[in-house]
Design a protein around this motif. Structure first.
Motif, PDB file in Angstrom:
ATOM      1  N   VAL A 180       9.020   9.727  13.957  1.00 32.52           N
ATOM      2  CA  VAL A 180       9.994   9.804  12.865  1.00 32.52           C
ATOM      3  C   VAL A 180       9.542  10.846  11.837  1.00 32.52           C
ATOM      4  CG1 VAL A 180      11.017   8.522  10.928  1.00 32.52           C
ATOM      5  CG2 VAL A 180      10.914   7.485  13.215  1.00 32.52           C
ATOM      6  N   THR A 181       8.270  10.853  11.506  1.00 32.05           N
ATOM      7  CA  THR A 181       7.728  11.847  10.577  1.00 32.05           C
ATOM      8  C   THR A 181       7.960  13.255  11.104  1.00 32.05           C
ATOM      9  OG1 THR A 181       6.040  10.322   9.800  1.00 32.05           O
ATOM     10  CG2 THR A 181       5.631  12.661   9.419  1.00 32.05           C
ATOM     11  N   SER A 182       7.692  13.447  12.369  1.00 28.65           N
ATOM     12  CA  SER A 182       7.875  14.761  12.987  1.00 28.65           C
ATOM     13  C   SER A 182       9.324  15.227  12.886  1.00 28.65           C
ATOM     14  CB  SER A 182       7.437  14.699  14.451  1.00 28.65           C
ATOM     15  OG  SER A 182       7.531  15.953  15.058  1.00 28.65           O
ATOM     16  N   GLU A 183      10.256  14.345  13.183  1.00 29.81           N
ATOM     17  CA  GLU A 183      11.684  14.699  13.114  1.00 29.81           C
ATOM     18  C   GLU A 183      12.111  15.027  11.686  1.00 29.81           C
ATOM     19  OE1 GLU A 183      13.791  15.292  15.516  1.00 29.81           O
ATOM     20  OE2 GLU A 183      12.357  14.745  17.068  1.00 29.81           O
ATOM     21  N   LEU A 184      11.713  14.192  10.735  1.00 29.91           N
ATOM     22  CA  LEU A 184      12.138  14.410   9.348  1.00 29.91           C
ATOM     23  C   LEU A 184      11.464  15.639   8.736  1.00 29.91           C
ATOM     24  CD1 LEU A 184      12.309  10.741   8.004  1.00 29.91           C
ATOM     25  CD2 LEU A 184      14.134  12.146   9.018  1.00 29.91           C
ATOM     26  N   ALA A 185      10.194  15.860   9.048  1.00 26.14           N
ATOM     27  CA  ALA A 185       9.499  17.047   8.540  1.00 26.14           C
ATOM     28  C   ALA A 185      10.082  18.321   9.157  1.00 26.14           C
ATOM     29  CB  ALA A 185       8.001  16.953   8.819  1.00 26.14           C
TER      30      ALA A 185
ATOM     31  N   GLY B 135       6.332  29.791   0.540  1.00 23.74           N
ATOM     32  CA  GLY B 135       5.846  29.007  -0.590  1.00 23.74           C
ATOM     33  C   GLY B 135       6.406  27.601  -0.672  1.00 23.74           C
ATOM     34  N   GLY B 136       7.288  27.230   0.268  1.00 26.24           N
ATOM     35  CA  GLY B 136       7.898  25.898   0.251  1.00 26.24           C
ATOM     36  C   GLY B 136       6.927  24.809   0.665  1.00 26.24           C
ATOM     37  N   ARG B 137       7.277  23.588   0.300  1.00 22.19           N
ATOM     38  CA  ARG B 137       6.446  22.425   0.610  1.00 22.19           C
ATOM     39  C   ARG B 137       7.350  21.248   0.968  1.00 22.19           C
ATOM     40  NH1 ARG B 137       1.496  23.378  -0.678  1.00 22.19           N
ATOM     41  NH2 ARG B 137       0.699  21.291  -0.944  1.00 22.19           N
ATOM     42  N   PHE B 138       6.774  20.286   1.676  1.00 18.50           N
ATOM     43  CA  PHE B 138       7.430  18.998   1.890  1.00 18.50           C
ATOM     44  C   PHE B 138       6.379  17.916   1.679  1.00 18.50           C
ATOM     45  CE2 PHE B 138       5.765  19.992   6.087  1.00 18.50           C
ATOM     46  CZ  PHE B 138       5.318  18.777   6.589  1.00 18.50           C
ATOM     47  N   GLY B 139       6.834  16.718   1.361  1.00 24.18           N
ATOM     48  CA  GLY B 139       5.918  15.612   1.124  1.00 24.18           C
ATOM     49  C   GLY B 139       6.228  14.441   2.025  1.00 24.18           C
ATOM     50  N   VAL B 140       5.215  13.667   2.324  1.00 29.15           N
ATOM     51  CA  VAL B 140       5.377  12.434   3.104  1.00 29.15           C
ATOM     52  C   VAL B 140       4.809  11.290   2.270  1.00 29.15           C
ATOM     53  CG1 VAL B 140       4.744  11.199   5.218  1.00 29.15           C
ATOM     54  CG2 VAL B 140       5.170  13.681   5.298  1.00 29.15           C
TER      55      VAL B 140
ATOM     56  N   LYS C 246       5.705  25.176  10.345  1.00 28.50           N
ATOM     57  CA  LYS C 246       5.723  24.371  11.576  1.00 28.50           C
ATOM     58  C   LYS C 246       4.361  23.760  11.874  1.00 28.50           C
ATOM     59  CE  LYS C 246       9.430  26.840  13.887  1.00 28.50           C
ATOM     60  NZ  LYS C 246       9.795  27.636  15.070  1.00 28.50           N
ATOM     61  N   ALA C 247       3.299  24.509  11.607  1.00 32.82           N
ATOM     62  CA  ALA C 247       1.955  24.009  11.893  1.00 32.82           C
ATOM     63  C   ALA C 247       1.642  22.735  11.112  1.00 32.82           C
ATOM     64  CB  ALA C 247       0.916  25.081  11.574  1.00 32.82           C
ATOM     65  N   GLN C 248       2.273  22.536   9.984  1.00 31.66           N
ATOM     66  CA  GLN C 248       1.985  21.372   9.145  1.00 31.66           C
ATOM     67  C   GLN C 248       2.659  20.093   9.636  1.00 31.66           C
ATOM     68  OE1 GLN C 248      -0.342  21.252   6.536  1.00 31.66           O
ATOM     69  NE2 GLN C 248      -0.826  23.132   7.652  1.00 31.66           N
ATOM     70  N   ILE C 249       3.583  20.220  10.570  1.00 30.96           N
ATOM     71  CA  ILE C 249       4.223  19.019  11.120  1.00 30.96           C
ATOM     72  C   ILE C 249       3.187  18.163  11.838  1.00 30.96           C
ATOM     73  CG2 ILE C 249       5.937  18.164  12.775  1.00 30.96           C
ATOM     74  CD1 ILE C 249       7.592  20.713  12.009  1.00 30.96           C
ATOM     75  N   SER C 250       2.305  18.791  12.602  1.00 33.51           N
ATOM     76  CA  SER C 250       1.250  18.019  13.271  1.00 33.51           C
ATOM     77  C   SER C 250       0.276  17.428  12.250  1.00 33.51           C
ATOM     78  CB  SER C 250       0.517  18.865  14.312  1.00 33.51           C
ATOM     79  OG  SER C 250      -0.089  19.973  13.712  1.00 33.51           O
ATOM     80  N   GLU C 251       0.044  18.135  11.144  1.00 31.01           N
ATOM     81  CA  GLU C 251      -0.805  17.587  10.075  1.00 31.01           C
ATOM     82  C   GLU C 251      -0.153  16.356   9.448  1.00 31.01           C
ATOM     83  OE1 GLU C 251      -3.947  18.396   9.211  1.00 31.01           O
ATOM     84  OE2 GLU C 251      -3.825  19.722  10.955  1.00 31.01           O
ATOM     85  N   ALA C 252       1.153  16.387   9.290  1.00 34.81           N
ATOM     86  CA  ALA C 252       1.876  15.232   8.741  1.00 34.81           C
ATOM     87  C   ALA C 252       1.764  14.039   9.696  1.00 34.81           C
ATOM     88  CB  ALA C 252       3.333  15.589   8.474  1.00 34.81           C
TER      89      ALA C 252
ATOM     90  N   HIS D 148       0.858  -1.179   0.000  1.00 37.25           N
ATOM     91  CA  HIS D 148       0.000   0.000   0.000  1.00 37.25           C
ATOM     92  C   HIS D 148       0.894   1.228   0.000  1.00 37.25           C
ATOM     93  CE1 HIS D 148      -3.551  -2.405   0.939  1.00 37.25           C
ATOM     94  NE2 HIS D 148      -2.743  -3.113   1.701  1.00 37.25           N
ATOM     95  N   ARG D 149       0.498   2.266  -0.745  1.00 36.58           N
ATOM     96  CA  ARG D 149       1.297   3.488  -0.830  1.00 36.58           C
ATOM     97  C   ARG D 149       0.370   4.688  -0.682  1.00 36.58           C
ATOM     98  NH1 ARG D 149       2.998   6.923  -5.258  1.00 36.58           N
ATOM     99  NH2 ARG D 149       4.964   7.894  -4.721  1.00 36.58           N
ATOM    100  N   TRP D 150       0.736   5.579   0.219  1.00 38.31           N
ATOM    101  CA  TRP D 150       0.021   6.842   0.410  1.00 38.31           C
ATOM    102  C   TRP D 150       1.038   7.960   0.345  1.00 38.31           C
ATOM    103  CZ3 TRP D 150      -4.075   7.632   4.740  1.00 38.31           C
ATOM    104  CH2 TRP D 150      -5.190   6.827   4.487  1.00 38.31           C
ATOM    105  N   CYS D 151       0.663   9.084  -0.234  1.00 40.98           N
ATOM    106  CA  CYS D 151       1.546  10.243  -0.211  1.00 40.98           C
ATOM    107  C   CYS D 151       0.711  11.514  -0.133  1.00 40.98           C
ATOM    108  CB  CYS D 151       2.509  10.267  -1.386  1.00 40.98           C
ATOM    109  SG  CYS D 151       1.757  10.046  -2.975  1.00 40.98           S
ATOM    110  N   ARG D 152       1.315  12.529   0.453  1.00 39.25           N
ATOM    111  CA  ARG D 152       0.639  13.816   0.590  1.00 39.25           C
ATOM    112  C   ARG D 152       1.685  14.907   0.709  1.00 39.25           C
ATOM    113  NH1 ARG D 152      -3.204  15.839   5.515  1.00 39.25           N
ATOM    114  NH2 ARG D 152      -3.297  17.990   4.795  1.00 39.25           N
TER     115      ARG D 152
END
Length: 142
Positions: free
Chosen positions: A48-53, A66-71, A22-28, A12-16
């Motif tokens: 782990v997601t929190s640390e890497l994000a 305007g920057g973005r990151f993906g998980v 900083k507020a988006q770390i909790s969303e991740a 299974h693969r999910w990405c977003r």
């Protein structure tokens, strides 16, 4: 490139993508939680997601206006590949010296201690930091 899962098992693969704030770390973290649910490894994957994000928005262009990151999450029956994609920057992610007593700079030590393996691929135009997290068989506690 990061490792692949055995093609004989169901994968299974999910990405977003997330805005690089900083507020988006909790969303991740919530994204990871919604994928894994009540599995025993969920908290580890969220951490782990929190640390890497956090690293992505602190140390790459993902944290600029305007920057973005993906998980991306790839899960087989026994292994989760968790990857955070950033917009690159001048330095390559690396662990700081173990004697670092500052609160900053220890995230990749934590990632290393919580995962089977981690790594980085890409360049200053964009990188992916990935980590492998073993999954317990469904219905079994760790």
């Amino acid at each position: 490139m990061y490792p692949t899962l055995n093609s004989r098992q169901e994968i299974h693969r999910w990405c977003r993508n997330f805005p690089g704030t900083k507020a988006q770390i909790s969303e991740a973290r919530r994204f990871v939680n919604s994928y894994l649910g009540d599995r025993p490894e969920t908290y580890t994957a969220e951490l782990v997601t929190s640390e890497l994000a956090t690293n992505a928005i602190r140390h790459t262009r993902s944290g600029q206006a305007g920057g973005r990151f993906g998980v991306t999450l790839h899960a087989g029956t026994t292994l989760l590949i968790l990857a955070v994609h950033d917009e690159g920057g001048p330095s390559t992610p690396h662990r700081c010296q173990a004697e670092n007593t500052d609160q900053n700079g220890r995230g990749l030590h934590l990632v290393e201690s919580l995962t089977t393996r981690w790594g980085v691929h890409g360049n200053d135009g964009g990188r992916t930091v990935w980590a492998l997290i073993p999954l317990s068989p469904a219905g079994q506690p760790t």
